[in-house]
Motif scaffolding. Sequence first.
Motif, PDB file in Angstrom:
ATOM      1  N   GLY A 170       0.817  -1.205   0.000  1.00 15.19           N
ATOM      2  CA  GLY A 170       0.000   0.000   0.000  1.00 15.19           C
ATOM      3  C   GLY A 170       0.848   1.252   0.000  1.00 15.19           C
ATOM      4  N   HIS A 171       0.296   2.329  -0.581  1.00 13.17           N
ATOM      5  CA  HIS A 171       0.961   3.634  -0.584  1.00 13.17           C
ATOM      6  C   HIS A 171      -0.098   4.689  -0.833  1.00 13.17           C
ATOM      7  CE1 HIS A 171       3.168   7.124  -2.161  1.00 13.17           C
ATOM      8  NE2 HIS A 171       4.198   6.656  -1.471  1.00 13.17           N
ATOM      9  N   GLY A 172      -0.258   5.592   0.122  1.00  9.31           N
ATOM     10  CA  GLY A 172      -1.262   6.637  -0.040  1.00  9.31           C
ATOM     11  C   GLY A 172      -2.646   6.054  -0.202  1.00  9.31           C
ATOM     12  N   GLU A 173      -3.262   6.287  -1.352  1.00 11.30           N
ATOM     13  CA  GLU A 173      -4.593   5.768  -1.649  1.00 11.30           C
ATOM     14  C   GLU A 173      -4.546   4.585  -2.600  1.00 11.30           C
ATOM     15  OE1 GLU A 173      -6.390   9.223  -3.235  1.00 11.30           O
ATOM     16  OE2 GLU A 173      -6.843  10.123  -1.280  1.00 11.30           O
ATOM     17  N   GLN A 174      -3.375   3.990  -2.802  1.00  8.94           N
ATOM     18  CA  GLN A 174      -3.225   2.892  -3.749  1.00  8.94           C
ATOM     19  C   GLN A 174      -2.973   1.570  -3.017  1.00  8.94           C
ATOM     20  OE1 GLN A 174      -0.882   4.144  -7.510  1.00  8.94           O
ATOM     21  NE2 GLN A 174      -0.001   5.386  -5.868  1.00  8.94           N
ATOM     22  N   LEU A 175      -3.548   0.503  -3.556  1.00 12.16           N
ATOM     23  CA  LEU A 175      -3.356  -0.846  -3.035  1.00 12.16           C
ATOM     24  C   LEU A 175      -2.971  -1.760  -4.186  1.00 12.16           C
ATOM     25  CD1 LEU A 175      -3.539  -3.083  -0.876  1.00 12.16           C
ATOM     26  CD2 LEU A 175      -5.984  -3.237  -1.378  1.00 12.16           C
ATOM     27  N   LEU A 176      -1.853  -2.461  -4.035  1.00 12.39           N
ATOM     28  CA  LEU A 176      -1.335  -3.356  -5.052  1.00 12.39           C
ATOM     29  C   LEU A 176      -1.432  -4.787  -4.527  1.00 12.39           C
ATOM     30  CD1 LEU A 176      -0.011  -3.105  -7.883  1.00 12.39           C
ATOM     31  CD2 LEU A 176       2.203  -3.190  -6.742  1.00 12.39           C
ATOM     32  N   VAL A 177      -2.058  -5.669  -5.289  1.00 12.97           N
ATOM     33  CA  VAL A 177      -2.295  -7.051  -4.874  1.00 12.97           C
ATOM     34  C   VAL A 177      -1.732  -7.985  -5.936  1.00 12.97           C
ATOM     35  CG1 VAL A 177      -4.019  -8.767  -4.200  1.00 12.97           C
ATOM     36  CG2 VAL A 177      -4.427  -6.346  -3.734  1.00 12.97           C
ATOM     37  N   VAL A 178      -0.930  -8.964  -5.510  1.00 13.08           N
ATOM     38  CA  VAL A 178      -0.396  -9.995  -6.404  1.00 13.08           C
ATOM     39  C   VAL A 178      -0.893 -11.342  -5.906  1.00 13.08           C
ATOM     40  CG1 VAL A 178       1.673 -11.129  -7.273  1.00 13.08           C
ATOM     41  CG2 VAL A 178       1.621  -8.654  -7.064  1.00 13.08           C
ATOM     42  N   TYR A 179      -1.382 -12.160  -6.808  1.00 20.13           N
ATOM     43  CA  TYR A 179      -1.978 -13.445  -6.449  1.00 20.13           C
ATOM     44  C   TYR A 179      -1.661 -14.457  -7.555  1.00 20.13           C
ATOM     45  CZ  TYR A 179      -5.411 -11.793  -9.808  1.00 20.13           C
ATOM     46  OH  TYR A 179      -6.011 -11.314 -10.939  1.00 20.13           O
ATOM     47  N   HIS A 180      -1.964 -15.714  -7.275  1.00 19.25           N
ATOM     48  CA  HIS A 180      -1.762 -16.781  -8.260  1.00 19.25           C
ATOM     49  C   HIS A 180      -2.956 -16.834  -9.205  1.00 19.25           C
ATOM     50  CE1 HIS A 180       1.870 -18.634  -6.627  1.00 19.25           C
ATOM     51  NE2 HIS A 180       1.378 -18.438  -5.426  1.00 19.25           N
ATOM     52  N   ARG A 181      -2.698 -16.655 -10.490  1.00 19.91           N
ATOM     53  CA  ARG A 181      -3.739 -16.746 -11.506  1.00 19.91           C
ATOM     54  C   ARG A 181      -4.042 -18.189 -11.865  1.00 19.91           C
ATOM     55  NH1 ARG A 181      -2.055 -15.331 -16.160  1.00 19.91           N
ATOM     56  NH2 ARG A 181      -4.041 -14.714 -17.032  1.00 19.91           N
ATOM     57  N   GLY A 182      -3.088 -19.064 -11.655  1.00 26.02           N
ATOM     58  CA  GLY A 182      -3.238 -20.471 -12.005  1.00 26.02           C
ATOM     59  C   GLY A 182      -1.941 -21.201 -11.704  1.00 26.02           C
ATOM     60  N   THR A 183      -1.764 -22.340 -12.311  1.00 21.42           N
ATOM     61  CA  THR A 183      -0.575 -23.158 -12.114  1.00 21.42           C
ATOM     62  C   THR A 183       0.444 -22.859 -13.197  1.00 21.42           C
ATOM     63  OG1 THR A 183      -1.901 -24.932 -11.126  1.00 21.42           O
ATOM     64  CG2 THR A 183       0.293 -25.516 -11.910  1.00 21.42           C
ATOM     65  N   GLY A 184       1.664 -22.563 -12.785  1.00 22.99           N
ATOM     66  CA  GLY A 184       2.741 -22.359 -13.741  1.00 22.99           C
ATOM     67  C   GLY A 184       3.404 -23.680 -14.099  1.00 22.99           C
ATOM     68  N   PHE A 185       4.139 -23.689 -15.196  1.00 22.85           N
ATOM     69  CA  PHE A 185       4.796 -24.906 -15.658  1.00 22.85           C
ATOM     70  C   PHE A 185       6.260 -24.610 -15.978  1.00 22.85           C
ATOM     71  CE2 PHE A 185       0.366 -25.823 -16.334  1.00 22.85           C
ATOM     72  CZ  PHE A 185       0.257 -27.173 -16.023  1.00 22.85           C
ATOM     73  N   ASP A 186       7.063 -25.651 -15.819  1.00 27.47           N
ATOM     74  CA  ASP A 186       8.494 -25.585 -16.151  1.00 27.47           C
ATOM     75  C   ASP A 186       9.196 -24.436 -15.447  1.00 27.47           C
ATOM     76  OD1 ASP A 186       8.367 -27.825 -17.707  1.00 27.47           O
ATOM     77  OD2 ASP A 186       8.157 -26.747 -19.602  1.00 27.47           O
ATOM     78  N   GLY A 187       8.938 -24.290 -14.160  1.00 27.63           N
ATOM     79  CA  GLY A 187       9.629 -23.289 -13.363  1.00 27.63           C
ATOM     80  C   GLY A 187       9.041 -21.902 -13.408  1.00 27.63           C
ATOM     81  N   GLU A 188       7.989 -21.698 -14.168  1.00 25.43           N
ATOM     82  CA  GLU A 188       7.374 -20.369 -14.271  1.00 25.43           C
ATOM     83  C   GLU A 188       6.247 -20.227 -13.246  1.00 25.43           C
ATOM     84  OE1 GLU A 188       8.618 -18.209 -16.278  1.00 25.43           O
ATOM     85  OE2 GLU A 188       9.843 -19.435 -17.614  1.00 25.43           O
ATOM     86  N   GLN A 189       6.112 -19.014 -12.697  1.00 25.24           N
ATOM     87  CA  GLN A 189       5.008 -18.685 -11.808  1.00 25.24           C
ATOM     88  C   GLN A 189       3.939 -17.933 -12.595  1.00 25.24           C
ATOM     89  OE1 GLN A 189       4.625 -19.505  -8.577  1.00 25.24           O
ATOM     90  NE2 GLN A 189       6.625 -20.487  -8.356  1.00 25.24           N
ATOM     91  N   ALA A 190       2.681 -18.313 -12.416  1.00 27.35           N
ATOM     92  CA  ALA A 190       1.559 -17.646 -13.084  1.00 27.35           C
ATOM     93  C   ALA A 190       0.910 -16.688 -12.086  1.00 27.35           C
ATOM     94  CB  ALA A 190       0.553 -18.669 -13.605  1.00 27.35           C
ATOM     95  N   LEU A 191       1.387 -15.454 -12.058  1.00 25.69           N
ATOM     96  CA  LEU A 191       0.911 -14.458 -11.096  1.00 25.69           C
ATOM     97  C   LEU A 191       0.091 -13.392 -11.799  1.00 25.69           C
ATOM     98  CD1 LEU A 191       4.132 -13.921  -8.922  1.00 25.69           C
ATOM     99  CD2 LEU A 191       2.325 -15.616  -8.643  1.00 25.69           C
ATOM    100  N   GLY A 192      -0.903 -12.889 -11.105  1.00 25.64           N
ATOM    101  CA  GLY A 192      -1.707 -11.777 -11.575  1.00 25.64           C
ATOM    102  C   GLY A 192      -1.584 -10.599 -10.633  1.00 25.64           C
TER     103      GLY A 192
END
Length: 957
Positions: free
Chosen positions: A565-587
């Motif tokens: 968070g910063h001021g009036e902003q909120l940033l959220v990172v979450y898992h969008r699904g399952t990643g493959f071959d070492g990759e992360q699927a983040l949203g």
Amino acid sequence: MPGERKPMRYGHSEGHTDVCFDDAGKYIVTCGSDGDVRIWESLDDDDPKSINVGEKVYSLALKNGKLVTAASNNTVQIHTFPEGDPDGILTRFTTNATHITYNRSGSRVAAGSSDFMVKVVEMYDSSQQKTLRGHTAPILSVTFDPKDEFLASASCDGSVAVWKIEEQTQVTSWPLLQKSNDVINAKSLCRLAWQPKAAKVLTHLPLLLGYRLKKKRWFSIFNESFYLHLLPPSFSIPCSFHQAINVVAWSPCGKFLAAGSIGGLLTVWDVESKLCVERQTHEKGYTVCGLAWHPLGGQIAYTDTEGCLGVLDGLSSSSSSSSTTAPASYNDLFDDDDDRPMDEGISEGTCSPAKNPGDEDDDDDLIPATGRARNRSSLKQGLDKFVDDDDSAIVPPAAAAAPLWPVYDGPMPTPPQKAFQPGSTPAHLMHRFMMWNSVGIVRGYNDDQDNAIDVEFHDTAVHHAMHLTNSLGHTVADLSQEAVLLACPGTDELASKLQCLHFSSWDTNKEWMVDLPKGEDVQALCLGQGWAAAATSALILRLFSIGGVQRELFSLPGPVVCIAGHGEQLLVVYHRGTGFDGEQALGVQLLQFGQKRRQVIHGEPLPLSRKSHLSWLGFTAEGTPCFIDSEGVVRLLNRSLGNMWTPVCNTRDNCKGKSDHYWMVGVHENPQQLRCIPCKGSRYPPTLPRPAVAVLPFKLPLCQTTTEKGQMEEQYWRSVLLHNHYGFLSSSGYEIDEEGQSQAQKEQQELLMKMFALSCKLEREFRSVELAELMTQNVVTLAIRYASRSRRMALAQRLSDLALEKANQLQGEEPQEEEEEEPLQYTRRNTGSGLGRSGSAGGQNRVTNVLDSMMLSSKKPTALLSSSGSTGKLNKTPFLKPLAPRPKTKVQHNSVYVRHKSGFQLWLEDNRRIILADNPDLEETDVIKEAIGRFRTLSADDRLVRHLTHLVRLEAA
């Protein structure tokens, strides 16, 4: 081989331990995380001799009366045995050594380290060293070939490599292990062990494969399904393990193999008869991390991760008793709970029965017990490097004819990244940073003496330091200029709690606490301006006012990774699904809680480097979202490009070693700074002594930044990107630094003018026009003057048209004072040299071509620019001639005379400091003489560029 497991006894403090015997088997030698080496005459020795080696000891080896230890001070030390006197340092690393071992004769020591290197050092002369490079992660284990020709190593990069010692080359490597970033995070210690004497077998954990290395030399590998394959002949031994194997050791005779598992299971196999001859379980189920055979083979000493020492006694040194009479079935070897159908056992990680040695020729390939043939092509390619002495190729034997279920050979899913708090170190550390940001530091202590939280502010004017008792067991925290936010996980009896210390409150009650619903734990939290947010395990994000009023809550599209968070902003990172071959699927989602509440980023994918994970998430001091991944790449949100992420720095470029990292604590756009803590040989800094903060510069990954053109392009676009926050803050109602904004624009226009001059010098006129399109109208006018003086008439004409277009755009943006005013209409003159205005003459200022004023006669015939191309007939078309320098005049502005400075005076202002730095003893007259000499050495183009650059500054001012 019935053995007796004796009761274990305390030897060292909690943590990793190791054990070995002396050459005669008279002593048991152990080491541990307390930094001590202890010499035991037997398990019943109540007063073992203790030698302090360092803060921690990771590994030890003993042979020929020389005890070598791998200590936490990044050295491999030698002590005499059994006296324990220091006998020098064998070798050093840039970080701690993880495993050491002797060769068979005791003339060499191999050591692997967390700096990815393996060293082979001669005991008689430590200056004689061989360094084996090729791994890309900390080393787990090393072992010598009994013939002292090869060395095998396992690493956290997931590979097992075999090296030719004398040539210091890697013979082959197999990507067979599960990757990890450090030894403490590895699934197994993966101890390697060659079969002694005959040198037939190399065992290593935790994989399943078997191959012939050289004539009469074989090795075998465990896998996660806990099988053992030893060759020749090709066969498999059913282990009935349901735990990952951690360490392995051969008996001195080479007939028996012992292994210890993560869950405390000790197993001994007779290799020749293919039978499990001993099976014991740790009395408390702790992980076995050290294992050693007695030199006479009748006893095994082992240690666990709790610092305890145990002995398995009464083991037979002969296999005759175990091989003459085989049990009716393999189930007779194990406990009753393993008595079940084979298909059921396979589903839970057990293996098929032993294979008939005569069937080895019927198989075509090795199928691991997981049902997937992993990296078979690379394994075969690596084996081609091993040939017999007669240069005949060796074909690896095979295991199973066909898998017991369908084989999946596609991409493998990546384990999802766990939730973490940006700016914090791992929660399992006893002393850790719970938060380090631009406001202050929150430290957590959880040891035998104290369980507390310390809050320290960088600016004591915000609040004084605080000491809090952590009776609830808080694990995550955030800090702002208004409050401290803490959260603890729930237990069977207590719910997860969110606690806020609102120290900026004007009333006397400055603390509030909220209990979450049962079964819901806080996984991430953050503070903003007047609000707090918590993301929970129920995929819910809860908002609170800073005073404790519950506000909105909404569901997350996936498991949370972190929030900021910063001021009036909120940033959220979450898992969008399952990643493959070492990759992360983040949203990622970006929400704004101002007067107009809106979602700025709607769950777009978060761009990470290949096979990396998110390491830090936050905002710059100016409020721009940014993050850093495990590869060290820092990315900033580019609001001017549709909320895209732009890489602005790679911290790995500033690291000296492969195992060094930078731990992010803050980002500033003005001044352009990345504030990080350098971590030598690790990813996280220690709490004591207090680490120093380093400042790293921004650098966009543009091409050819070593050239003058590339450097100026990188400086320009970096300046544009890092000053976009002025527009965002202004649109959000914040006051901005107008002086800083104008200074940034001035720097950008100067860089454009320098790039324009460079393009003209390289005769890239089309590129010059492209650069001029980025300039302001006033700077385009200066570019026209430069082009005219450089006798580039075609370029000057195109720039003149461009300046006219920019002037029209500015007029179109200004509000019209009279609604009935007719729009401006422009038509091309009959000469084609400029643009004129037609229409009503309503007193409007005439927009003219800049070149219209360049009308000077010349002694030589001057061509007229006309559409017909005629040159002999004079008409009203203006002559084009480079502008001559104007004489020095006094211009009157509001009754004040201002004298324009000469080019030399402008150059002297910019370079006076450089001249004084080179000659600090010069007086003013001597400084001017030195400056005149240097100025005369400048080329005409350089003088013109410097003069126009100064004009750009005047125009911007």
